[in-house]
Design an enzyme around this catalytic site. Structure first.
Site, PDB file in Angstrom:
ATOM      1  N   ASN A  16       0.833  -1.209   0.000  1.00  0.00           N
ATOM      2  CA  ASN A  16       0.000   0.000   0.000  1.00  0.00           C
ATOM      3  C   ASN A  16       0.862   1.251   0.000  1.00  0.00           C
ATOM      4  OD1 ASN A  16      -3.062  -0.333   0.203  1.00  0.00           O
ATOM      5  ND2 ASN A  16      -2.284  -1.965   1.535  1.00  0.00           N
ATOM      6  N   MET A  91       1.241  -2.366  12.080  1.00  0.00           N
ATOM      7  CA  MET A  91       0.556  -3.281  12.979  1.00  0.00           C
ATOM      8  C   MET A  91       0.872  -2.982  14.445  1.00  0.00           C
ATOM      9  SD  MET A  91      -1.072  -4.666  10.631  1.00  0.00           S
ATOM     10  CE  MET A  91      -1.909  -6.187  11.064  1.00  0.00           C
ATOM     11  N   ASN A 108      -5.939   5.558   8.199  1.00  0.00           N
ATOM     12  CA  ASN A 108      -5.566   4.148   8.225  1.00  0.00           C
ATOM     13  C   ASN A 108      -6.366   3.401   7.171  1.00  0.00           C
ATOM     14  OD1 ASN A 108      -4.401   1.706   9.223  1.00  0.00           O
ATOM     15  ND2 ASN A 108      -6.312   1.270  10.313  1.00  0.00           N
ATOM     16  N   SER A 137     -11.498  -0.454   3.938  1.00  0.00           N
ATOM     17  CA  SER A 137     -12.009   0.869   4.338  1.00  0.00           C
ATOM     18  C   SER A 137     -10.837   1.763   4.689  1.00  0.00           C
ATOM     19  CB  SER A 137     -12.889   0.759   5.587  1.00  0.00           C
ATOM     20  OG  SER A 137     -13.875  -0.213   5.437  1.00  0.00           O
ATOM     21  N   GLU A 175      -7.281  -2.234  -2.443  1.00  0.00           N
ATOM     22  CA  GLU A 175      -6.709  -1.228  -1.538  1.00  0.00           C
ATOM     23  C   GLU A 175      -5.774  -0.283  -2.296  1.00  0.00           C
ATOM     24  OE1 GLU A 175      -6.566  -3.303   2.852  1.00  0.00           O
ATOM     25  OE2 GLU A 175      -4.813  -3.517   1.599  1.00  0.00           O
TER      26      GLU A 175
HETATM   27  C1  GAR Z   1      -3.236  -4.359   4.192  1.00  0.00           C
HETATM   28  O1  GAR Z   1      -4.142  -5.299   3.671  1.00  0.00           O
HETATM   29  C2  GAR Z   1      -3.922  -3.504   5.226  1.00  0.00           C
HETATM   30  O2  GAR Z   1      -5.290  -3.284   4.986  1.00  0.00           O
HETATM   31  C3  GAR Z   1      -3.725  -4.333   6.469  1.00  0.00           C
HETATM   32  O3  GAR Z   1      -2.440  -4.857   6.362  1.00  0.00           O
HETATM   33  C4  GAR Z   1      -2.116  -5.047   4.988  1.00  0.00           C
HETATM   34  C5  GAR Z   1      -0.767  -4.420   4.725  1.00  0.00           C
HETATM   35  O4  GAR Z   1      -0.271  -4.820   3.496  1.00  0.00           O
HETATM   36  N1  GAR Z   1      -3.871  -3.536   7.641  1.00  0.00           N
HETATM   37  C6  GAR Z   1      -4.376  -3.970   8.779  1.00  0.00           C
HETATM   38  O5  GAR Z   1      -4.715  -5.124   8.953  1.00  0.00           O
HETATM   39  C7  GAR Z   1      -4.458  -2.928   9.876  1.00  0.00           C
HETATM   40  N2  GAR Z   1      -5.278  -3.376  10.947  1.00  0.00           N
HETATM   41  P1  GAR Z   1       0.933  -4.047   2.812  1.00  0.00           P
HETATM   42  O6  GAR Z   1       2.077  -3.993   3.832  1.00  0.00           O
HETATM   43  O7  GAR Z   1       1.283  -4.903   1.641  1.00  0.00           O
HETATM   44  O8  GAR Z   1       0.455  -2.709   2.428  1.00  0.00           O
END
Ligand code: GAR
Length: 320
Positions: A16, A91, A108, A137, A175
């Site tokens: 992301n 996280m 977020n 979201s 996303e």
């Molecule tokens: C994403 O899917 C995001 O929505 C989730 O972690 C992933 C990160 O992926 N976030 C959460 O679960 C927050 N509670 P990335 O490091 O490849 O962007």
């Protein structure tokens, strides 16, 4: 073009973050990436950011109190001159103090259709519930986990045979489209004339005995009665070749006006066609506008023309 500076916080692969970063390379993107920071020095996303010449910062949370780690991140983010924090797979649960320090300025992305499935294992929970859609979201961060106002969502259809992993993969594609768009809209609103006018209007009309009255087609605000009221603020949108959007307020006179324009040209400008009247422009389409400062100017300008009995009342109220 003014660009908002965002700090992106990651803990993992940072796909992301990469989507946000590559979207920022388009000339018309209203934000730029000031920093990519992580609580995990091995986060894959740090390398992607470095490859693109973006400043990075990593500090492990291990062995640290939560608030202390948040404070270390906060310092790095502020040192980078960020206006917003964008959490992208960060996280960590954040301390209330950190969240309050970025109220309205921290976003977020969460892999569910909020308010459904806050917290972890969102895809597994959506599948177990027999949902027909998963999704993601984007929301503002408030002290309660995954609970702030939702700014944008995207649905992802669940298909037969989906596992949490297959669904997670498709949600990530979604996303990557959603996040840059919502971040752009949100940070871009501060450069948008309608948004700025609404904000100025709220502040102007919060002062006693005021009303809105357009003047020469531009919004304006007056103090006093509808009949005899006097202008204390005008709204100006990119007039006469200037790219400034802002509010015009009254200074003490031309000396003060000239000095302010000379010393802080990024904030003040001398509006065309206002002659030696002392009206000064306060530029609002820039990042980091101090709204307290704008409020003080509006009040001062209001005091300059308000009937004495009103300013006296204001003095009494402020004395408490
Ligand atoms: C994403 O899917 C995001 O929505 C989730 O972690 C992933 C990160 O992926 N976030 C959460 O679960 C927050 N509670 P990335 O490091 O490849 O962007």
């Amino acid at each position: 073009m003014y660009k908002a500076r965002i700090a992106i916080l990651i803990s993992g692969s940072g796909t992301n973050m990469a989507a946000l970063l590559y979207a920022s390379k388009h000339g018309d993107c209203p934000y730029e990436v000031a920093l990519v920071a992580s609580n995990n020095p091995d986060a894959g996303g740090l390398k992607i950011a470095q490859a693109e010449g973006i400043a990075t910062f990593a500090h492990s949370h291990k062995g640290m109190e939560r608030a202390d780690h948040d404070a270390v991140m906060d310092t790095a983010i502020r040192d980078a001159g960020a206006d917003y924090i964008v959490l992208a797979g960060y996280m960590r649960i954040l301390s209330d103090g950190f969240v309050h320090g970025w109220e309205g300025r921290m976003l977020n992305i969460h892999p569910s259709l909020l308010p459904k499935y806050k917290g972890l294992d969102t895809h597994k929970r959506a599948l177990e519930a027999g949902d027909i859609h998963g999704g993601a979201s984007v929301h503002l961060v408030t002290p309660e986990l995954d609970d702030g106002p939702v700014l944008g969502q995207v649905e992802v259809t669940i298909v037969d045979g989906d596992t949490p992993e297959t669904l997670a993969e498709r949600v990530k594609y979604a996303e990557h489209q959603l996040y840059p768009r919502v971040v752009s809209e949100y940070v871009g609103r501060e450069f948008d004339a309608d948004w700025l006018e609404t904000k100025v209007s709220e502040l102007a009309l919060a002062l006693p005995q005021t009303h809105a009255r357009p003047s020469h087609g531009s919004p304006g605000w007056r103090v006093g009665t509808e009949k005899t009221g006097k202008y204390f603020a005008h709204f100006s949108t990119q007039h006469h070749g200037s790219d400034a959007i802002g509010v015009l307020v009254k200074t003490g006179g031309m000396d003060e006006l000239e000095t302010l324009c000379e010393e802080q040209p990024e904030i003040y400008w001398k509006p065309a066609f206002y002659g030696a009247s002392g009206w000064i422009g306060l530029r609002l389409n820039r990042s980091g506008v101090d709204w307290e400062h704008v409020t003080e100017w509006l009040e001062r300008s209001w005091r300059g023309v308000a009937p004495k009995k009103l300013t006296k009342l204001m003095d009494v109220a402020e004395g408490f």
